[in-house]
Design an enzyme around this catalytic site. Sequence first.
Site, PDB file in Angstrom:
ATOM      1  CE1 TYR A  83     -11.871 -18.791   0.270  1.00 43.72           C
ATOM      2  CE2 TYR A  83     -13.503 -18.483   2.016  1.00 43.72           C
ATOM      3  CZ  TYR A  83     -12.890 -18.050   0.859  1.00 43.72           C
ATOM      4  OH  TYR A  83     -13.279 -16.868   0.282  1.00 43.72           O
ATOM      5  CG  ASP A 163     -22.778  -8.077  -7.161  1.00 41.63           C
ATOM      6  OD1 ASP A 163     -23.431  -9.112  -6.945  1.00 41.63           O
ATOM      7  OD2 ASP A 163     -21.701  -7.823  -6.574  1.00 41.63           O
TER       8      ASP A 163
END
Length: 268
Positions: A83, A163
Amino acid sequence: AFVEEDLRLELVLERLRRAGSRVAVVIGADGIRSMVQSAIHGRIPSRFSGAVAYRALVPRERVSHLPVEVTNRMGPDAHVVTYFVGEDARWLNLVCVVPDSSWQVESWTELGSADELRSAFRGWSDPLCEILDCVVAPVFRWALHDREPFEEWGSGCVTLLGDACHPMLPFMAQGACQAVEDAVELAARLAPSAESGDRAGVPSALRHYEDARRTRTARVQRMSAGNRDRYHLPDGPEQVRRDAGFGSSGDPLAPFDWLYSHRSGRDE
């Protein structure tokens, strides 16, 4: 009691106290190797997925003649996502995932090589090989780790975010998204205590935050891990069915309404 599990965290808090800070809440948003998480739960090794991701950039003008918008090229044991990024979409970003049990360093800054990357995808389609031939240095190599969902995130005035509490594989592109959702939910839950100055309500607010987020993030973690297998199917009947599903009519994102229509910070 949690600070006794990790001397580095205890040192940070002690410095804050000496500086005259009054610590009302500790938020561990310090990543998969979180010192706050290890102080709460003990040191729990992350789980290596057996795969690594090569990350690289290609100048747009080198590949403007190729089908390179947002793509996910899948094959046996590997896949490549591309992308555009940067001002005026000047760069094509590549995330190239391959099996590699020899490299387990979980880092965004470890260097790989363009030659290694090209070798891993030798024999793939001509457009992809042409894209890889245009890769410019540096190339980064990132071992992919996650963990099983925690049943509890925090204790007392301590909680986790991102995370630190729900590391996930990148196969739903949701790691940063879920951390942002955490932050919105956490801010909403802490707002009453912040406005009133009532520190006594902080532990309860943190537990409500965790309860609001834990099931959702665990679902995303598990689906991300499942996509690793789905994207890397060998050629055969399962792969044919998967590809047919991608090509079916209708809104391909409809099955993910639960994910993309979610609004954090609201009671449900």
